[in-house]
Design an enzyme around this catalytic site. Structure first.
Site, mmCIF file in Angstrom:
data_model
loop_
_atom_site.group_PDB
_atom_site.id
_atom_site.type_symbol
_atom_site.label_atom_id
_atom_site.label_comp_id
_atom_site.label_asym_id
_atom_site.label_seq_id
_atom_site.Cartn_x
_atom_site.Cartn_y
_atom_site.Cartn_z
ATOM 1 N N ASP A 72 0.815 -0.881 -0.240
ATOM 2 C CA ASP A 72 0.405 0.222 0.203
ATOM 3 C C ASP A 72 1.548 1.425 0.353
ATOM 4 O O ASP A 72 0.731 2.478 0.097
ATOM 5 C CB ASP A 72 -0.717 -0.083 1.105
ATOM 6 C CG ASP A 72 -0.321 0.280 2.562
ATOM 7 O OD1 ASP A 72 0.935 -0.484 2.650
ATOM 8 O OD2 ASP A 72 -0.494 -0.156 3.533
ATOM 9 N N HIS A 73 2.461 1.042 0.015
ATOM 10 C CA HIS A 73 2.712 2.368 -0.474
ATOM 11 C C HIS A 73 4.017 2.540 -1.337
ATOM 12 O O HIS A 73 4.543 3.351 -2.097
ATOM 13 C CB HIS A 73 3.647 2.152 1.331
ATOM 14 C CG HIS A 73 2.772 2.577 2.023
ATOM 15 N ND1 HIS A 73 3.413 3.756 2.745
ATOM 16 C CD2 HIS A 73 2.282 1.902 2.847
ATOM 17 C CE1 HIS A 73 2.489 4.092 3.524
ATOM 18 N NE2 HIS A 73 2.013 2.288 3.879
ATOM 19 N N HIS A 157 8.600 -0.325 12.267
ATOM 20 C CA HIS A 157 7.101 -0.302 11.639
ATOM 21 C C HIS A 157 7.808 -2.198 10.614
ATOM 22 O O HIS A 157 7.559 -2.449 10.988
ATOM 23 C CB HIS A 157 6.847 0.444 10.118
ATOM 24 C CG HIS A 157 5.676 0.218 10.004
ATOM 25 N ND1 HIS A 157 4.320 -0.599 10.319
ATOM 26 C CD2 HIS A 157 5.568 0.437 8.606
ATOM 27 C CE1 HIS A 157 3.783 -0.419 9.040
ATOM 28 N NE2 HIS A 157 4.453 -0.289 7.750
ATOM 29 N N GLU A 203 1.035 9.155 9.082
ATOM 30 C CA GLU A 203 0.426 8.191 9.344
ATOM 31 C C GLU A 203 -1.092 8.715 10.354
ATOM 32 O O GLU A 203 -0.533 8.879 11.531
ATOM 33 C CB GLU A 203 0.971 7.046 9.378
ATOM 34 C CG GLU A 203 1.716 6.498 10.395
ATOM 35 C CD GLU A 203 1.331 5.401 11.129
ATOM 36 O OE1 GLU A 203 0.197 4.530 11.118
ATOM 37 O OE2 GLU A 203 2.216 4.797 11.466
ATOM 38 N N HIS A 419 -3.156 8.339 5.693
ATOM 39 C CA HIS A 419 -3.468 7.313 6.280
ATOM 40 C C HIS A 419 -4.245 6.698 7.316
ATOM 41 O O HIS A 419 -3.496 5.739 8.485
ATOM 42 C CB HIS A 419 -1.490 6.466 6.704
ATOM 43 C CG HIS A 419 -1.608 4.950 6.406
ATOM 44 N ND1 HIS A 419 -1.619 4.175 7.169
ATOM 45 C CD2 HIS A 419 -1.274 4.443 5.373
ATOM 46 C CE1 HIS A 419 -1.390 2.730 6.896
ATOM 47 N NE2 HIS A 419 -1.357 3.199 5.808
#
EC number: 3.1.27.-
Lengths: 606, 636
Positions: A72-73, A157, A203, A419
């Site tokens: 998704d990035h 992350h 985000e 996000h």
């Protein structure tokens, strides 16, 4: 007035297809280029026609930055660079550069080979796209061009995830990508210095969540897995091949070892071993503990976790399977799920976020019957979900507390949330605006295609001549008086894009100009029955009493000098008592000269 | 701006730069050549060594190149260029009252730590019952035999540091990445890849207007590290050049070939090969070279042993610094494969590593074999044991690859020696040819270098190609020199606040050049300067004694700008006319004109560079005339 514009093409009040355009100091930057897991149509990719209706993107973008390897990035990257057309630099960290093409290829295979879609990017396009990638290191300042510089910070992350500072002159933006502020079993916590960006784009996946302690969650997870295995059930944990998977593997591995458990643990697809290998080679990106001990024991060499084969799914007895992808939207995890869904002894543990529209999302919302479709699947029709479903948030995003922490670290002037879901953002926005920070913060949350403009107030850097600066600093003294600040005077020369501040005298000299003297002479007549010399003395005394803070001199040759103003007294022989006072001053002493002439006209005190 | 040179050793530099009120130490190399004065420290008692005539071995002393030229506690920053140049760090950070920060890259820190730990282990596992220091007294030293009598500066020889001191010293290191701009006060320091070893760096030390480049231990050869970054060194005011090759006459590639052929010859004849080396650096290249060579030479089954307390760590660490490696090694990680082939050598059991000769090694080792072990001085470490073991047989060969020690001196205590000795020094650092080409490219204004670089090597006085010849000639330093660096600072960076910048009114003086007068308040803090608008004076409180207010002299206000230009006669007359002054009598003088405003009885002298207004008793008229004149002039 200079400003910074931010327009999300994706991830504006939404999770998925992150893609944010930033215009700063005349530069255009694209932050992330992701795909949306919840859609199979055009909405899957960001709407690049926003940038240009036709033609390539190269001339509109100065650079593209990818924060980490999650699809998704970065999922739309080959589409953007090869199908829409972009030839400029794409920046990402080394681990991202290593892992991103594998996930892209995986994604392509599922989409094209399994779902049979056409008009999709090819393997070659992925390769061509990766050739445009410029890898960078943490904290390395990369000069994209003369004005634009970018710098990566550790984001936690997933392996190689980074936050990016984008800077033009004294204006700057920080984009966090996805990050977490607490170290976990394999990664460290995000960190940034007090860089005071104009905008912090963060985000906000877990904007409203304040997660309980990690230890509790881990204990909970182990307990659930253990119970299921004990009663002979199967545990399915859908994960993405890299990231959470490794953390949970480390967790289960140590647990299995400690409890001496025998039930097999499998990790689906050949990607696993490769994935673990990446972790070994990029060990400098993991947390301190793993880095410190890796020579003695590499945490990513698992003893209990073995490769999964499709046929194992039908084996009797308990087992734990990690399978990709993490949102149950396709691939092996979905297939296994379909096989095991009917048995209430089994358990599904969702360790991460599920995007709207995916099977994972439906199940988490308590849906017990699923309509199945698809060409390649064995089962079509309705599927009864009987197995137990547990949602355990292990995905490494910052929660509300973490986001606040980051704000305190970076001290931004403005906050911009992406996000996340609109409602949750709203909540966080209020919270941020109420909170007392060092700097007053406005918070924005633009939707996709909506532009936020933030006016910046950059100071202007100028070269000051050292002579002038030293002179001023010497005059100012060690402790400048705050109530009566000294005014310094200089001339700013603007030439060939350079700005130099010099003393007026130097400016004259440099520009080859000569000074023009402007003088004033004023005669004041005065009756004063004294000799000329005495009159002058009286003037001197008078001025002394009025002008306390000026330098006044009585020169023996018959003049009084106030600063640079010359005062003389004459009289004619006929009228010795009628004095003519001659005042002469230059333009530089205009105020004082004018004041003195007025003052003397009023006569001298007797 | 000054440079204090604490070490004269060209490859183990230690300089201190005072730059904009920041004191920066550039490297702190540890010169261990003094160890050659001592007898080897054997792992097992050696009757032969202890029977040697002369002095008995003392404490494991090392020579610290430093001198009290300046107070080391005032050092703010230490910049480390590579792991060989940080070995004296504990002496500086632990014993001088140092409170600053040490900057190094991650590989430099990790491998530097390994080398220090290795040194400490070497020393500590052969503890001495007593440490002698009294002999350092000049009076006693004079009476000592042999070369020790003539050793200079023995008082600067120190006992080796401890693990605690290493840990404490390294805890002061702050990690930096290549091209990271790190601000320290008014100074920005940036490490750049130097191409010599893993994480090795050159440093840029700069402010907005001055730039010092510190080039230390750089290489243009393609070995394993990331290539040297050259373009960022351009526009330097001063370039400090240290760490050139110590063997300018030897070609590393040729030496590598010789190394392989000698090694093959010995193995074929059934002998063993001993390679005394450091535990990181060239050994990676040697292993890679042998990985390809051994199979082609049909010697694939020969075992390699790497013996060092840090052998395993060194091999493991080398594989995880992909970001610091050359392109083709870096791209291997993307596959993902380990960047160095020694991983495969280990996997296939061709290369084995042991922490020491004790334990597993003694039972597992097979001959003929190749042993890599330290320390290259042959005075301590496991190598001492192999010298004793293999020295007697002419089948065996010792191959020297490290250039730091004279191999003849190193071998002295082992004579007579039957084993073959081969000297293949591999020094990948810049040679004189490369450096002069480099300097031609990057064009620094001034070059500072150790004195030996400014003259041919003493052994080859005719080789004028083995020295630096530059225009202007380099500034040479020797130990304890203090150099004033030639800087002419003219400008400083200052920031105009946006409100001030907006209030400026630029006017064009000539094509492309505009000026604006700036009146502002200067604020200086932490070496940063900001100009703010002059605050508006607080409104005068309505005073009852209004009359007195006019009596108040004007405050010392903003100085008036300087004026420039000329007042041309005709346009000025026209201007007067327009303003109602019509009766003007113009009189020509030598320098210009005198205007007589007859009605008002005012004289105006107009000259090229001056205007003089003589006006009595008519203040409004005077100010009106002033403003008319000002219209023709430029204000600066």
């Amino acid at each position: 007035m200079p400003d910074i514009k931010v327009t999300p093409l994706g991830a504006g009040q939404d999770v998925g297809r992150s893609c944010i355009l930033v215009s700063i100091g005349g530069k255009n930057i694209m932050l992330d280029c992701g795909m949306h897991m919840g859609y199979n149509d055009d909405r899957r990719f960001p709407d690049f026609s926003y940038v240009t209706q036709n033609g390539r993107l190269t001339e509109f973008l100065d650079c593209v930055i990818i924060s980490h390897f999650h699809l998704d990035h970065c999922g739309a990257l080959p589409y953007m660079s090869e199908m829409v057309g972009y030839d400029g630099p794409i920046y990402m960290t080394h681990p991202t550069k290593a892992i991103c093409p594998i996930l892209l290829e995986d994604f392509r295979k599922i989409t094209v080979d399994k779902k049979g879609e056409t008009n999709f990017f090819t393997s070659q396009m992925i390769k061509d796209c990766m050739k445009k990638v410029v890898p960078l290191n943490l904290h390395q300042t990369v000069q994209v061009d003369e004005e634009l510089e970018i710098k990566a910070y550790y984001a936690g992350h997933v392996l190689g995830a980074a936050m990016f500072q984008i800077k033009v002159g004294s204006e700057s933006v920080v984009y966090t990508g996805d990050y977490n502020m607490t170290p976990d079993r394999h990664l460290g916590a995000a960190w940034i210095d007090k860089c005071r960006p104009d905008i912090l784009i963060s985000e906000s996946t877990y904007a409203t969540t304040i997660r309980d302690s990690k230890r509790c969650r881990e204990r909970d997870f182990l307990k659930k897995v253990h119970e299921t295995v004990e009663r002979g059930g199967k545990v399915l944990i859908p994960v993405f091949a890299l990231g959470r998977a490794q953390e949970l593997c480390i967790l289960l591995e140590t647990f299995w070892e400690r409890m001496n458990l025998k039930a097999p643990i499998y990790f689906s697809t050949g990607l696993t071993e490769k994935a673990n290998h990446y972790y070994k080679l990029f060990i400098t990106w993991t947390n301190q503990k793993i880095r410190k001990t890796f020579v003695q024991r590499n945490m990513f060499e698992f003893k209990h976790i073995k490769a999964f084969d499709r046929s194992y799914a039908d084996n009797p007895g308990p087992m734990v399977v990690f399978a990709t992808p993490g949102m149950l939207h396709a691939g092996q995890s979905l297939q296994i799920f379909k096989k095991w869904a009917g048995n209430e002894k089994n358990m599904l543990i969702m360790p991460g976020y599920c995007v709207q529209g995916t099977v994972g999302h439906k199940i988490l919302n308590g849906q017990k019957k699923l309509e199945m479709e698809g060409r390649a699947t064995v089962i079509t029709g309705t599927l009864d979900v009987k197995l137990q479903v547990e949602y355990m948030s292990f995905s490494a995003h910052a929660d509300a507390i973490g986001i606040m922490q980051l704000i305190r670290m970076a001290e931004p002037r403005n906050m911009l949330l992406v996000h996340g879901e609109a409602k949750k953002m709203e909540f966080l926005k209020d919270k941020i605006e109420q909170e007392v920070f060092v700097r007053c913060i406005s918070c924005y949350m633009p939707a996709n295609g909506e532009t936020t403009t933030v006016v910046t107030n950059p100071s202007v850097p100028v070269d000051i001549s050292l002579n002038l600066l030293k002179r001023e600093m010497a005059l100012g003294g060690p402790l400048p008086d705050a109530k009566r600040p000294r005014t310094m005077h200089g001339t700013l020369i603007m030439k060939d894009n350079s700005l130099r501040l010099v003393s007026p005298e130097q400016a004259l000299k440099e520009l080859g100009l000569s000074e023009h003297q402007l003088r004033f002479t004023c005669r004041v007549q005065l009756h004063d029955p004294h000799s000329d010399t005495d009159t002058l003395g009286r003037i001197y005394t008078h001025l002394k009493s009025v002008l306390k803070s000026y330098s006044i001199q009585h020169v023996p040759d018959g003049t009084v000098i106030v600063e640079s103003i010359v005062i003389k007294v004459t009289s004619s022989a006929e009228e010795p008592n009628l004095k003519v006072i001659l005042l002469s001053w230059s333009y530089q002493d205009e105020e004082l000269g004018s004041f003195l002439s007025t003052l003397l006209k009023k006569g001298l005190p007797s | 701006m000054k440079l204090y040179c604490l070490s004269g050793h060209p490859t183990l530099p230690c300089n201190v730069l005072k730059f904009k009120s920041t004191t920066i130490m550039l490297d702190c190399g540890l010169d261990t050549t003094a160890a050659l004065y001592f007898l080897p420290l054997p792992l097992v008692h050696s009757p032969r060594l202890s029977k040697l005539p002369g002095w008995v071995s003392k404490d494991g002393a090392v020579n610290l190149e430093k001198k009290e030229l300046l107070d080391l506690s005032t050092i703010d920053v230490i910049l480390i260029s590579n792991y060989h140049c940080m070995m004296a760090l504990p002496y500086i950070t632990e014993h001088t009252g140092f409170t600053g920060t040490v900057y190094a890259t991650e590989p430099t820190l990790q491998i530097g730590r390994l080398l220090m730990e290795e040194l400490v282990t070497f020393m500590e596992r052969v503890p001495k019952a007593q440490a002698a220091t009294c002999w350092k007294n000049k009076e006693i030293q004079r009476l000592l035999p042999g070369p020790l009598k003539d050793a200079v500066d023995v008082w600067s020889w120190r006992k080796c540091y401890s693990v605690q001191e290493v840990n404490s010293a390294l805890s002061k290191v702050q990690l930096v990445g290549y091209s990271q701009k790190e601000l320290f006060g008014a100074v920005q320091v940036t490490p750049l890849s130097s191409g010599y070893s893993l994480g090795s760096s050159n440093w840029i030390i700069q402010s907005h207007y001055e730039k010092v480049s510190y080039v230390s231990g750089s290489s243009l050869l393609t070995t394993h590290p990331q290539p040297m970054e050259q373009s960022s060194l351009k526009n330097s005011d001063v370039l400090i050049l240290t760490g050139l090759t110590q063997i300018p006459t030897a070609n590393p590639d040729g030496m590598l070939g010789e190394f392989c052929s000698n090694l093959a010859m010995t193995i074929r004849a059934g002998g063993n090969v001993l390679v005394p080396c450091y535990s990181s650096g060239v050994i990676y290249d040697l292993l890679e070279c042998l990985y390809q060579f051994m199979d082609s030479a049909n010697l694939g089954s020969t075992p390699f042993y790497f013996i060092s307390p840090v052998a395993n760590s060194s091999l493991e660490f080398s594989q995880i610094f992909a970001e610091w490696l050359c392109q083709n090694k870096q791209s291997k990680v993307y596959l993902p494969e380990p960047p160095f082939p020694h991983a495969e050598l280990i996997q296939t059991n061709k290369l084995k590593h042991y922490p020491s000769i004790h334990g597993d090694f003694s039972s597992e080792f097979r001959q003929p074999c190749v042993v890599f072990t330290g320390h290259p001085s042959l005075r301590f470490g496991d190598v001492v044991h192999f010298m004793e073991l293999w020295g007697k047989s002419s089948l065996n060969t010792i191959i020297f690859t490290e250039p730091d020690f004279s191999y003849l001196d190193a071998l002295a205590p082992y004579q007579p020696l039957a084993m073959k000795c081969v000297y293949c020094p591999i020094d990948t650092r810049l040679n004189f040819h490369q450096v002069s080409k480099l300097l031609k490219d990057i064009q620094p204004l001034h070059v500072v270098c150790p004195e030996p670089y400014t003259q041919p090597p003493p052994a080859q006085p005719h080789r004028s190609d083995l020295m630096l010849e530059l225009q202007p000639p380099p500034m040479a330093y020797r130990r304890c020199s203090v150099l004033g660096l030639p800087f002419r600072r003219r400008y400083e960076r200052i920031h105009l606040l946006p409100e001030l910048a907006r209030s400026l009114v630029p006017s064009e003086i000539k094509a492309g050049v505009s000026v604006a007068t700036v009146s502002a308040v200067l604020q200086s803090k932490d070496n940063k300067h900001v100009l703010q608008p002059v605050p508006k004076p607080a409104p005068v409180p309505p005073s009852k004694k209004r009359k007195r207010v006019t009596e108040e002299p004007p405050e010392v206000l903003n100085p008036k700008p300087l004026l420039s230009g000329a007042v041309p006669l005709e346009p000025f007359l026209a201007m007067l006319h327009k303003n109602g002054i019509t009766e003007v009598k113009v009189e020509e003088t030598a320098d210009g004109h005198i205007l007589h405003l007859q009605t008002e009885d005012v004289l105006i002298q107009l000259e090229e560079d001056a205007t003089h207004i003589i006006c009595d008793n008519n203040e409004p008229l005077r100010t009106a005339l002033r403003d008319l004149v000002l219209r023709f002039l430029q204000k600066l």
